[in-house]
Design an enzyme around this catalytic site. Structure first.
Site, PDB file in Angstrom:
ATOM      1  N   ASP A 175     -36.440 -78.118  41.779  1.00 28.34           N
ATOM      2  CA  ASP A 175     -36.309 -79.465  42.329  1.00 28.34           C
ATOM      3  C   ASP A 175     -37.176 -79.665  43.568  1.00 28.34           C
ATOM      4  O   ASP A 175     -37.558 -78.712  44.250  1.00 28.34           O
ATOM      5  CB  ASP A 175     -34.858 -79.725  42.739  1.00 28.34           C
ATOM      6  CG  ASP A 175     -33.926 -79.917  41.558  1.00 28.34           C
ATOM      7  OD1 ASP A 175     -34.357 -79.668  40.416  1.00 28.34           O
ATOM      8  OD2 ASP A 175     -32.763 -80.295  41.784  1.00 28.34           O
ATOM      9  N   HIS A 319     -35.445 -74.433  43.830  1.00 24.29           N
ATOM     10  CA  HIS A 319     -36.297 -75.424  44.479  1.00 24.29           C
ATOM     11  C   HIS A 319     -37.656 -74.800  44.762  1.00 24.29           C
ATOM     12  O   HIS A 319     -37.725 -73.690  45.299  1.00 24.29           O
ATOM     13  CB  HIS A 319     -35.669 -75.906  45.789  1.00 24.29           C
ATOM     14  CG  HIS A 319     -34.314 -76.517  45.625  1.00 24.29           C
ATOM     15  ND1 HIS A 319     -33.171 -75.748  45.451  1.00 24.29           N
ATOM     16  CD2 HIS A 319     -33.911 -77.814  45.593  1.00 24.29           C
ATOM     17  CE1 HIS A 319     -32.125 -76.548  45.325  1.00 24.29           C
ATOM     18  NE2 HIS A 319     -32.539 -77.806  45.395  1.00 24.29           N
TER      19      HIS A 319
END
Length: 369
Positions: A175, A319
């Protein structure tokens, strides 16, 4: 910042600029529309479309007054700074739009007033009349410059050949990027022959378009993580649509493909988010394994969570904007491969059953017993 043509012909060109600014707690959009009058070879700000702002202010205030107490109609004054974004719709109406928080709370979303053509006509300058005629003849333009009118669904160019009903599949998802560590992370995935799904933030795509191209070319799947990573459940429906559609546009413009997956920031979903995702043709994707890499400074701890939580069909949250993640990834790839896992994109977990717009997915299947 993004821009679009509001109208263009041999006589005049209108350009609408939108600037988003994050002030630490709130995100606000400001709008400005400028016109280039080819006959006079002059750039004209929006107030130059009318002979006087005073009668226009009266009309706009009255329209806003009808909308109820949420709108501060008395905040509208004949101030050029308030009327700095005006254009015409295809019906010839003069559309006055305001920045966030100028005439009401930010939760209202875009606030605009369309002054009917017959009311606007006596107020227009010659430049205003040329702008109106250009808008009436124009075809709609994309929301962001360069965005394809239509784009095929985003897919992984290397998908296929893996049957996740039979093989041990796991979907690594990243992400918030692309960011400063994304290039290094892509190299690690490439060396391991692993594919992943990247839920990208629109503002970061606009800033790092070459990294999104690299994702696609290496066989990864690029998906939507909204324009500026705001909690969608705290926004109005118009702002949810805007946050998702703006990211969709900038990703499509770069890839020539339209994302089919949306990961809502913080995993936050409500009925409005589901409805809008369905309308935009997007499946919602959350996760069932959280590595907590966003708060962790110890790469070994991130590795432990990823490997311990993995199971056939797992969707693992990470992430690509954190150094810790990049440091942990080689061990995650190595240890999961040793356990017999194949790294696939999220849609491959669901095989021929596919994924449906408006549905929320957290894993491909339950852990084997």
């Amino acid at each position: 910042m993004d821009w679009q043509l509001t109208a263009a012909d041999d006589d005049i060109v209108g350009v609408r600029l939108r600037t988003g600014e994050f002030a630490g707690a709130t995100w606000a959009n400001s709008l400005r529309t400028v016109w280039y009058d080819r006959s006079s070879q002059q750039v004209v700000d929006s107030p130059g479309l009318v002979t006087s702002l005073y009668p226009l202010t009266t009309i706009v205030r009255e329209e806003l007054r009808k909308r109820g107490s949420e709108v501060s109609y008395d905040a509208v004054r004949p101030n050029p700074d308030l009327f700095d974004s005006m254009a015409f719709n295809p019906a010839g109406d003069l559309v006055v739009e305001f920045d966030d928080y100028q005439v009401g709370p930010g939760a209202l979303g875009r606030v605009a007033v369309a002054v009917p053509e017959e009311q606007a006509e006596p107020l227009l300058t010659e430049t205003g009349r040329r702008a109106r005629e250009a808008a009436k003849e124009a075809t709609p333009s994309p929301a962001v410059s360069g965005t394809p009118v239509t784009s095929p669904p985003a897919t992984s160019s290397r998908a296929g050949g893996v049957d996740c009903e039979k093989d041990k599949c796991v979907a690594l998802t990243f992400d918030d990027g692309p960011g400063p560590f994304t290039g290094e992370l892509l190299e690690q995935l490439k060396r391991a022959g692993a594919r992943a799904t990247f839920f990208t933030v629109g503002t970061n795509v606009a800033a790092n378009p070459e990294l999104v191209t690299d994702m696609r070319e290496q066989g990864h799947l690029v998906a939507n993580h909204t324009w500026s990573h705001r909690d969608l459940t705290k926004l109005s429906s118009s702002k949810i649509t805007d946050a998702v559609a703006r990211a969709q546009s900038v990703i499509s413009a770069e890839l020539g493909q339209a994302p089919t997956l949306l990961r809502p920031p913080y995993g936050a979903v409500n009925k409005q988010v589901v409805t809008i995702a369905r309308r935009l043709g997007l499946s919602l994707v959350n996760w069932d394994v959280d590595t907590r890499d966003g708060h962790e400074r110890n790469p070994a701890a991130v590795v432990r969570r990823a490997v311990a939580g993995a199971h056939p069909g797992a969707i693992i949250l990470m992430h690509d904007v954190h150094r810790t993640t990049v440091q942990a990834l080689p061990a995650i790839l190595r240890q999961l491969a040793q356990k017999g896992y194949t790294f696939v994109t999220v849609p491959e977990l669901y095989g021929s059953a596919g994924m449906q717009a408006g549905h929320t997915y957290t894993s491909g299947k339950r852990p084997l017993t």
